[in-house]
Design a protein around this motif. Structure first.
Motif, short mmCIF file in Angstrom:
data_model
loop_
_atom_site.label_atom_id
_atom_site.label_comp_id
_atom_site.label_asym_id
_atom_site.label_seq_id
_atom_site.Cartn_x
_atom_site.Cartn_y
_atom_site.Cartn_z
N MET A 143 0.57 -1.04 -0.22
CA MET A 143 -0.28 0.02 0.25
C MET A 143 0.86 0.94 -0.02
SD MET A 143 -3.56 1.27 0.42
CE MET A 143 -4.02 2.61 0.80
N LEU A 144 2.12 0.85 1.17
CA LEU A 144 3.06 2.42 0.89
C LEU A 144 3.44 2.63 -0.40
CD1 LEU A 144 3.74 4.44 2.79
CD2 LEU A 144 5.33 3.07 3.95
N ASP A 145 3.88 1.28 -0.91
CA ASP A 145 4.74 1.56 -2.21
C ASP A 145 3.67 2.49 -3.36
OD1 ASP A 145 6.97 0.68 -1.54
OD2 ASP A 145 5.90 -1.94 -2.03
N SER A 146 2.47 1.60 -3.67
CA SER A 146 1.25 2.29 -4.21
C SER A 146 1.09 4.14 -4.18
CB SER A 146 -0.05 1.68 -4.30
OG SER A 146 -0.26 2.16 -2.92
N ILE A 147 0.66 3.89 -2.73
CA ILE A 147 1.65 5.86 -2.41
C ILE A 147 2.17 6.60 -2.90
CG2 ILE A 147 1.07 7.55 -0.65
CD1 ILE A 147 -0.80 5.33 0.95
N LEU A 163 6.41 18.53 -12.63
CA LEU A 163 7.39 19.40 -13.28
C LEU A 163 8.12 19.12 -14.56
CD1 LEU A 163 9.53 18.05 -9.35
CD2 LEU A 163 8.56 20.26 -10.39
N THR A 164 7.62 18.31 -15.26
CA THR A 164 7.34 18.11 -16.11
C THR A 164 6.30 18.60 -17.80
OG1 THR A 164 6.94 15.93 -16.35
CG2 THR A 164 9.58 16.37 -16.14
N GLU A 165 5.23 18.05 -17.42
CA GLU A 165 4.16 18.26 -18.47
C GLU A 165 3.31 20.13 -18.48
OE1 GLU A 165 2.70 15.61 -21.07
OE2 GLU A 165 4.44 14.66 -19.77
N LEU A 166 3.26 20.07 -17.22
CA LEU A 166 2.57 21.32 -16.88
C LEU A 166 3.28 22.67 -17.32
CD1 LEU A 166 0.16 22.92 -15.59
CD2 LEU A 166 1.40 22.82 -13.26
N PRO A 167 5.14 22.89 -17.17
CA PRO A 167 5.57 23.90 -17.26
C PRO A 167 5.09 23.90 -19.28
CG PRO A 167 6.60 22.77 -16.14
CD PRO A 167 5.68 21.75 -16.14
N ALA A 202 4.90 9.99 -7.19
CA ALA A 202 6.00 10.53 -7.50
C ALA A 202 5.45 10.71 -9.52
CB ALA A 202 7.17 9.13 -8.25
N LEU A 203 4.36 10.07 -9.19
CA LEU A 203 3.68 10.13 -11.09
C LEU A 203 2.92 12.07 -10.80
CD1 LEU A 203 1.94 7.40 -12.13
CD2 LEU A 203 4.05 8.33 -12.99
N MET A 204 2.65 11.99 -9.87
CA MET A 204 1.75 13.98 -9.35
C MET A 204 3.42 14.48 -10.10
SD MET A 204 -0.97 13.89 -6.90
CE MET A 204 -0.14 13.17 -5.53
N ALA A 205 4.73 14.45 -9.11
CA ALA A 205 5.61 15.68 -8.50
C ALA A 205 5.46 15.49 -10.59
CB ALA A 205 6.32 15.05 -8.03
#
Length: 53
Positions: free
Chosen positions: A1-5, A17-21, A10-13
């Motif tokens: 469970m902790l790994d999926s969180i 950091l890459t797609e939004l800019p 990590a995916l959101m960050a």
């Protein structure tokens, strides 16, 4: 469970950091282009209609 969180965070960050800019830069370039085109069209001399002098 902790790994999926951790993976989700990590995916959101990565997305923030890459797609939004990239999307913001693209939007800014398109807005600048539209503004320049609008200004160009307003400054262009109007051609006389057929029959008008």
């Amino acid at each position: 469970m902790l790994d999926s969180i951790n993976h989700s965070i990590a995916l959101m960050a990565h997305g923030l950091l890459t797609e939004l800019p990239a999307q913001l830069v693209t939007a800014a370039v398109m807005a600048a282009g539209a503004t320049a085109l609008r200004a160009f069209r307003r400054r262009r001399p109007r051609k006389a209609e057929d029959g008008e002098v």
